[in-house]
Scaffold this active site. Structure first.
Site, PDB file in Angstrom:
ATOM      1  CD  GLU A  14      -3.000  -0.939   0.059  1.00 38.24           C
ATOM      2  OE1 GLU A  14      -3.215   0.175  -0.465  1.00 38.24           O
ATOM      3  OE2 GLU A  14      -3.585  -1.980  -0.309  1.00 38.24           O
ATOM      4  CB  CYS A  23      -7.152   3.672  -4.871  1.00 46.33           C
ATOM      5  SG  CYS A  23      -8.824   3.053  -5.162  1.00 46.33           S
TER       6      CYS A  23
END
Length: 145
Positions: A14, A23
């Site tokens: 991440e 994202c």
């Protein structure tokens, strides 16, 4: 207790971003991949300790969820459980719940589960190198406890 392997996977794949961003799926995200109604694209940056606290809470949530969906994970050791919890963290429990991956895990077919993980590397119609690497890391935890 949250397995160290799960926290390591989340941190590695991440990454840490203190400012909100979208994202690849277009979802507002912050910290170590934290999403939810508390994340807005126009919110101020967060601190590293806040990001760490969010990650710990998210990791605990997905660790429990993975164990609830596949109870055998509680008996299989931290690495296997961490791998499936990381998959759920990354893609959500809904996808895991209806997957062949879950059926393999529930049957104790760890080689089959590792092979199934390799199919979850696509985003936006493209094979994503980051997902290839993440699934490989999860697979390694499953077959090499």
């Amino acid at each position: 207790m949250i397995p160290d392997a799960l926290l390591a996977l989340i941190r590695k794949f991440e990454g840490l971003r203190l400012k909100p961003y979208l994202c690849p799926a277009g979802v507002p995200t912050i910290g170590y991949g934290h999403t939810g109604p508390d994340v807005r694209i126009n919110m101020p940056p967060i601190s590293e300790p806040t990001a760490e606290a969010m990650m710990q809470q998210d990791a605990a949530t997905f660790h429990r969820a993975a164990g609830k969906l596949s109870p055998r994970l509680w008996l299989e050791g931290d690495n296997k459980h961490a791998a499936i919890a990381d998959f759920c963290f990354n893609l959500g429990t809904t996808r895991y719940k209806s997957s062949t991956l879950k059926r393999r895990v529930d049957a104790g077919d760890w080689q089959g589960a590792a092979e199934e993980l390799q199919k979850w590397v696509w985003g936006g119609g493209k094979k994503l190198p980051g997902l290839v690497a993440r699934r490989k890391a999860e697979s390694t935890l499953i077959v090499n406890p």
